[in-house]
Design an enzyme around this catalytic site. Structure first.
Site, PDB file in Angstrom:
ATOM      1  N   CYS A  22      38.545  43.080  43.393  1.00 56.50           N
ATOM      2  CA  CYS A  22      38.507  44.019  44.512  1.00 56.50           C
ATOM      3  C   CYS A  22      39.633  43.574  45.437  1.00 56.50           C
ATOM      4  O   CYS A  22      39.773  42.377  45.715  1.00 56.50           O
ATOM      5  CB  CYS A  22      37.160  43.918  45.245  1.00 56.50           C
ATOM      6  SG  CYS A  22      37.131  44.768  46.842  1.00 56.50           S
ATOM      7  N   CYS A  37      43.268  49.850  44.989  1.00 60.36           N
ATOM      8  CA  CYS A  37      41.824  49.743  45.110  1.00 60.36           C
ATOM      9  C   CYS A  37      41.233  49.756  43.702  1.00 60.36           C
ATOM     10  O   CYS A  37      41.447  50.723  42.957  1.00 60.36           O
ATOM     11  CB  CYS A  37      41.319  50.944  45.910  1.00 60.36           C
ATOM     12  SG  CYS A  37      39.524  51.050  46.001  1.00 60.36           S
TER      13      CYS A  37
HETATM   14  N1  DGL Z   1      39.424  47.520  48.014  1.00 62.61           N
HETATM   15  C1  DGL Z   1      38.463  48.048  47.174  1.00 62.61           C
HETATM   16  C2  DGL Z   1      38.497  47.646  45.746  1.00 62.61           C
HETATM   17  O1  DGL Z   1      39.493  47.096  45.314  1.00 62.61           O
HETATM   18  C3  DGL Z   1      37.390  48.935  47.682  1.00 62.61           C
HETATM   19  C4  DGL Z   1      36.199  48.263  48.222  1.00 62.61           C
HETATM   20  C5  DGL Z   1      35.225  49.264  48.837  1.00 62.61           C
HETATM   21  O2  DGL Z   1      35.671  50.149  49.569  1.00 62.61           O
HETATM   22  O3  DGL Z   1      34.044  49.123  48.547  1.00 62.61           O
HETATM   23  O4  DGL Z   1      37.574  47.852  45.014  1.00 62.61           O
END
Ligand code: DGL
Length: 257
Positions: free
Chosen positions: A182, A70
């Site tokens: 993301c 993440c």
């Molecule tokens: N998958 C996420 C990232 O890479 C998180 C997105 C979220 O929960 O807002 O930032």
């Protein structure tokens, strides 16, 4: 060997997918904090607490390494956190570096798509600054895509309309590269690619993160073992069967495909 993956929701699957290809013989635990998704709209302190909780869980189940799959959690995580755990923690970095190198060659700009929290954070801004690329990098927060993904909506009319609206102020043909900063965003690869010209390249940091995981495991001398995954029965009359060569050949072949 047990490897923990952690994301706010389903986005980390796009990183786990690469891990399954590169390290197919490890055991994986995937932790999705859907109680708190989207992280991109939380405060830094809130997300830090969620990261801590996830890492405590990973410690409890005794993993050999964790990938924070993440970008948002990685951006805000206090890396002093690493000292509290006896397993390596690998984070994500938006693939700005290869995108900038590519666009310098072709004389175009880079667009970084991420959550607003990632884009606001020092880690991201320092990265762009270090690459001396402030002039050629534009950013756009697309938190809406996280919400669509969490509802398993990837290629719907609503997604297309959302992207059309968000991209409207930009001249999309200016960008030679789009960084998916993301981990939810590669789930929209097809729709995103359609929004840009055919030769715009989408950059994703997942492979980099998994290669980094491999290096760290190698340094620690831990490697995924075939022993837990496959039992060989080889009719050579010896007991136990001498399967060492079979494993070596299989492992080398898997890496080559
Ligand atoms: N998958 C996420 C990232 O890479 C998180 C997105 C979220 O929960 O807002 O930032």
């Amino acid at each position: 060997m047990k490897i923990g993956f952690f994301d706010s929701g389903i986005g980390g699957l796009t990183v786990l997918g690469h891990a399954l290809k590169i390290l197919p013989f490890a055991d994986y635990i995937y932790y999705a904090d859907i109680k708190h998704v989207p992280y991109g709209e939380k405060t830094k302190n809130e997300v830090r607490q969620y990261v801590q909780k996830a890492m405590d869980y990973m410690a409890e189940i005794k993993v050999d390494a964790v990938v924070i799959a993440c970008n948002t959690a990685t951006s805000v995580a206090d890396m002093k956190l690493r000292r509290n755990y006896n397993f390596p923690i690998i984070g994500m970095e938006p693939a700005v570096k290869p995108a900038v190198a590519y666009c310098k060659e072709i004389g175009k700009k880079v667009l970084v798509l991420a959550t607003s929290l990632t884009l606001r954070e020092e880690k991201f801004n320092q990265l762009v600054h270090r690459l001396d690329a402030t002039e050629m990098v534009d950013t756009l927060a697309l938190g809406g895509l996280v919400k669509f993904a969490e509802q398993f909506e990837f290629d719907t009319e609503a997604v297309h309309q959302y992207l059309q609206k968000e991209f409207a102020p930009l001249v999309l043909s200016d960008y030679g590269a789009v960084v998916l900063g993301c981990t939810h965003f590669p789930l929209f690869n097809k729709v995103l690619q359609q929004s840009f010209t055919e030769d715009t390249v989408l950059f994703d940091g997942s492979v980099g993160a998994i290669n980094h995981l491999c290096d760290i495991l190698e340094q620690k001398g831990v490697a995924p073992s075939l022993d837990d995954k496959i039992k060989f029965v080889i009719t050579n009359g010896n007991l136990p069967p001498n399967d060492v060569d079979y494993k070596k050949i299989l492992q080398a072949y898997v890496h080559s495909i």
